[in-house]
Design a protein around this motif. Sequence first.
Motif, PDB file in Angstrom:
ATOM      1  N   PHE A  95       1.015  -1.280   0.016  1.00 17.37           N
ATOM      2  CA  PHE A  95       0.083  -0.001  -0.100  1.00 17.37           C
ATOM      3  C   PHE A  95       0.872   1.449   0.073  1.00 17.37           C
ATOM      4  O   PHE A  95       0.490   2.184  -0.327  1.00 17.37           O
ATOM      5  CB  PHE A  95      -0.884  -0.019   1.231  1.00 17.37           C
ATOM      6  CG  PHE A  95      -2.004   1.072   1.191  1.00 17.37           C
ATOM      7  CD1 PHE A  95      -3.269   0.707   0.490  1.00 17.37           C
ATOM      8  CD2 PHE A  95      -1.905   2.174   1.759  1.00 17.37           C
ATOM      9  CE1 PHE A  95      -4.190   1.744   0.409  1.00 17.37           C
ATOM     10  CE2 PHE A  95      -2.905   3.271   1.438  1.00 17.37           C
ATOM     11  CZ  PHE A  95      -4.099   3.094   0.959  1.00 17.37           C
ATOM     12  N   SER A 101      -2.198   0.382  -5.702  1.00 21.87           N
ATOM     13  CA  SER A 101      -3.157   0.333  -6.898  1.00 21.87           C
ATOM     14  C   SER A 101      -2.298  -0.623  -7.999  1.00 21.87           C
ATOM     15  O   SER A 101      -1.475  -0.787  -8.160  1.00 21.87           O
ATOM     16  CB  SER A 101      -3.363   1.779  -7.494  1.00 21.87           C
ATOM     17  OG  SER A 101      -2.224   2.484  -7.896  1.00 21.87           O
ATOM     18  N   GLY A 131      -5.884   0.286  -3.343  1.00 19.74           N
ATOM     19  CA  GLY A 131      -6.846   1.325  -3.691  1.00 19.74           C
ATOM     20  C   GLY A 131      -7.471   0.576  -5.102  1.00 19.74           C
ATOM     21  O   GLY A 131      -8.354   1.421  -5.685  1.00 19.74           O
TER      22      GLY A 131
HETATM   23  C1  HXC Z   1      -3.852   5.434  -8.077  1.00 19.71           C
HETATM   24  C2  HXC Z   1      -4.170   5.446  -5.905  1.00 19.71           C
HETATM   25  C3  HXC Z   1      -5.266   4.709  -6.005  1.00 19.71           C
HETATM   26  C4  HXC Z   1      -5.892   4.142  -7.403  1.00 19.71           C
HETATM   27  C5  HXC Z   1      -4.955   5.134  -4.000  1.00 19.71           C
HETATM   28  N1  HXC Z   1      -4.055   5.857  -4.711  1.00 19.71           N
HETATM   29  N2  HXC Z   1      -5.695   4.515  -4.870  1.00 19.71           N
HETATM   30  N3  HXC Z   1      -3.308   5.888  -6.956  1.00 19.71           N
HETATM   31  N4  HXC Z   1      -4.988   4.675  -8.251  1.00 19.71           N
HETATM   32  N5  HXC Z   1      -6.969   3.661  -7.542  1.00 19.71           N
HETATM   33  C6  HXC Z   1      -2.883   6.454  -4.000  1.00 19.71           C
HETATM   34  C7  HXC Z   1      -3.326   7.743  -3.367  1.00 19.71           C
HETATM   35  O1  HXC Z   1      -3.445   8.800  -4.640  1.00 19.71           O
HETATM   36  C8  HXC Z   1      -2.280   8.031  -2.665  1.00 19.71           C
HETATM   37  O2  HXC Z   1      -1.185   8.674  -3.309  1.00 19.71           O
HETATM   38  C9  HXC Z   1      -1.895   7.054  -1.906  1.00 19.71           C
HETATM   39  O3  HXC Z   1      -2.417   5.722  -2.838  1.00 19.71           O
HETATM   40  C10 HXC Z   1      -2.614   6.376  -0.704  1.00 19.71           C
HETATM   41  O4  HXC Z   1      -4.078   6.636  -0.694  1.00 19.71           O
HETATM   42  P1  HXC Z   1      -4.783   7.654   0.180  1.00 19.71           P
HETATM   43  O5  HXC Z   1      -5.957   7.804  -0.372  1.00 19.71           O
HETATM   44  O6  HXC Z   1      -4.014   8.603   0.633  1.00 19.71           O
HETATM   45  O7  HXC Z   1      -5.057   6.457   1.579  1.00 19.71           O
HETATM   46  P2  HXC Z   1      -6.122   6.360   2.465  1.00 19.71           P
HETATM   47  O8  HXC Z   1      -6.613   7.659   3.032  1.00 19.71           O
HETATM   48  O9  HXC Z   1      -5.940   5.267   3.353  1.00 19.71           O
HETATM   49  O10 HXC Z   1      -7.278   6.014   1.477  1.00 19.71           O
HETATM   50  C11 HXC Z   1      -7.246   4.505   0.946  1.00 19.71           C
HETATM   51  C12 HXC Z   1      -8.594   4.403  -0.220  1.00 19.71           C
HETATM   52  C13 HXC Z   1      -8.502   5.616  -1.196  1.00 19.71           C
HETATM   53  C14 HXC Z   1      -9.780   4.378   0.544  1.00 19.71           C
HETATM   54  C15 HXC Z   1      -8.215   3.011  -0.801  1.00 19.71           C
HETATM   55  O11 HXC Z   1      -7.054   5.764  -1.635  1.00 19.71           O
HETATM   56  C16 HXC Z   1      -9.331   5.657  -2.275  1.00 19.71           C
HETATM   57  O12 HXC Z   1     -10.554   5.701  -2.011  1.00 19.71           O
HETATM   58  N6  HXC Z   1      -8.778   5.151  -3.558  1.00 19.71           N
HETATM   59  C17 HXC Z   1      -9.444   4.866  -4.738  1.00 19.71           C
HETATM   60  C18 HXC Z   1     -10.172   3.896  -4.667  1.00 19.71           C
HETATM   61  C19 HXC Z   1     -10.775   3.673  -6.011  1.00 19.71           C
HETATM   62  O13 HXC Z   1     -12.139   4.369  -6.368  1.00 19.71           O
HETATM   63  N7  HXC Z   1     -10.232   2.888  -6.859  1.00 19.71           N
HETATM   64  C20 HXC Z   1     -10.587   2.627  -8.190  1.00 19.71           C
HETATM   65  C21 HXC Z   1     -11.678   1.486  -8.180  1.00 19.71           C
HETATM   66  S1  HXC Z   1     -12.290   1.060  -9.863  1.00 19.71           S
HETATM   67  P3  HXC Z   1       0.032   9.634  -2.762  1.00 19.71           P
HETATM   68  O14 HXC Z   1       0.749   9.730  -3.994  1.00 19.71           O
HETATM   69  O15 HXC Z   1      -0.867  10.860  -2.365  1.00 19.71           O
HETATM   70  O16 HXC Z   1       0.472   8.974  -1.804  1.00 19.71           O
HETATM   71  C22 HXC Z   1     -11.729  -0.455 -10.008  1.00 19.71           C
HETATM   72  C23 HXC Z   1     -12.031  -1.015 -10.975  1.00 19.71           C
HETATM   73  C24 HXC Z   1     -11.600  -2.449 -11.058  1.00 19.71           C
HETATM   74  O17 HXC Z   1     -10.928  -0.894  -9.134  1.00 19.71           O
HETATM   75  C25 HXC Z   1     -12.089  -3.118 -11.982  1.00 19.71           C
HETATM   76  C26 HXC Z   1     -11.787  -4.565 -12.127  1.00 19.71           C
HETATM   77  C27 HXC Z   1     -13.136  -5.383 -12.879  1.00 19.71           C
END
Ligand code: HXC
Length: 515
Positions: A95, A101, A131
């Motif tokens: 993470f 990610s 994430g």
């Molecule tokens: C790129 C990401 C990321 C992502 C997190 N990060 N998720 N970067 N793509 N999906 C990065 C953040 O920008 C941040 O970078 C670092 O990881 C830590 O994240 P934080 O948000 O600071 O951590 P936290 O507060 O603990 O929150 C964790 C989290 C949140 C709840 C997971 O990051 C989040 O909501 N992420 C997005 C979730 C999401 O919507 N994912 C896409 C889903 S769609 P820096 O550089 O600031 O450290 C999907 C489709 C799959 O997955 C389909 C398959 C069929």
Amino acid sequence: MSMEDLVAELGAREARLRLGGGEKALAKRKEQGRLTARERLDLLFDPGSFVEIDLHVRHRGTELGMAERETPAEGVVTGFGTVDGRTVYAFSQDFTVMGGSLGEMHARKIQKVQEMALKAGCPIVGIQDSGGARIQEHIDALNGYGRIFFNNTLASGVIPQISVIMGPCAGGAVYSPGLTDFIFMVDKTSYMYITGPEVIKAVTGETTTHEALGGAQAHCERSGVAHFRAPDEPSCLAAVRRLLSFLPSNNVDDPPPGPATDPIWRAEERLLHIVPDNPNKPYDVREVITAVVDGGDFLEVQPGWAMNMVVGFARLDGRTVGIVANQARVLAGCIDINASDKAARFIRFCDAFNIPVITFVDTPGYLPGTAQEYGGIIRHGAKLLYAYCEATVPKLVVVLRKAYGGAYLAMSSQSLGADFTVAWPTAEIAVMGADGAANILFKPGPEVEDPQAARAEWVARYKEKFNTPYNAAGRGFVEAVIDPRQTRPLLAQALRALGTKRESRPAKKHGNFPV
Ligand code: HXC
């Protein structure tokens, strides 16, 4: 440069990569009481046995700032090692690197260990802390997930696949764990959901939290998505090791034998007193199971969900067996939608991996009600029938008490292919209970002076005649009526006798399992 210089440079490069998101990010994880991706692998594997691969893999993203971005080890540690001396493959998302990610190359690393595990015929453990799809890598990330799902499906039934959720696992990312055999979660720090609380709030107005929606309790007690929960990460990884100790490496190997310290002829006095004399009184079927199996060692799977059906792994005569049992103290052991799903999936796992199934029966029937009918108990109940019929592993059955009607059939009856069935003298193998039969058949004429007394007499006669094991034994539907103390010796002997069982079925592409 000399070899020494090159080796020193390699060491420095690797040390940098192993720091993942850097010292600050790692320190933050520690503060949160979380282990790092590598510490988790160290706890999963035998000390010093983990071999990391693909440490130098780099992403190929160019958009949204990716060109300048370093992603050490591409945010996922992959490799192999040993658990109790047997090879296991694993990946562990980091993470601290872009939130764990999943981009194109991160996915490629996971796909590679999946493929290596499948080729070698070894279990794979995936530690999820991510994430989700790496937004900067758009559809390349999605494509990466798709291939992971494909590999999960190819490996299904060939090697055990275990998912360990140790952080976020959201959106489509949940479907790789969903395709694996067992899911572990950690209380308060792991969560899984398709759409998170914010999206739910925006779309439906419902208010919820990460934990309530997708935490360990939600999935181990309400949804049935996960199989095991642990209070913290080290105990979770210890539980993964324990599960692996019961499983074969693949669908053609045997599970490792357990210690042969418990004699198979152990006659257990306790078994005379666990099932109450009163057939309407509850008891805990797990007491029967632990009295019978080697050393009383029973690993219950999904202990907090569909508790009217108990499933899990144990050993008999040193050999891994799958246990399926009605739990009389929950819903009186009735079979419902969730119980059918739980048992069916477990039986199919056992069958795929050549693990004999022992069934303990005490069920008055299917749970009645509109909720069950509208929920599709016909479809879900059919899964249980299908799973037992389809299974060609040795199927042993002990009828403890009630075995009525359709539920008798569904719980590994002889007609579904059971190989060896014994009944305790308390067994009531009948089309239905005496009261139910009286409701339909007992119709006192006007000449009957005391209909209540006449009904009681009718019920008593019915019980004596039909609610016994002897009708079934008289037709050869059970092989023996036994002294409960002989349960373990007889099951163990039958298991040995069935060790050479081979059963072939008509060739087909695959059946149409009633999902
Ligand atoms: C790129 C990401 C990321 C992502 C997190 N990060 N998720 N970067 N793509 N999906 C990065 C953040 O920008 C941040 O970078 C670092 O990881 C830590 O994240 P934080 O948000 O600071 O951590 P936290 O507060 O603990 O929150 C964790 C989290 C949140 C709840 C997971 O990051 C989040 O909501 N992420 C997005 C979730 C999401 O919507 N994912 C896409 C889903 S769609 P820096 O550089 O600031 O450290 C999907 C489709 C799959 O997955 C389909 C398959 C069929």
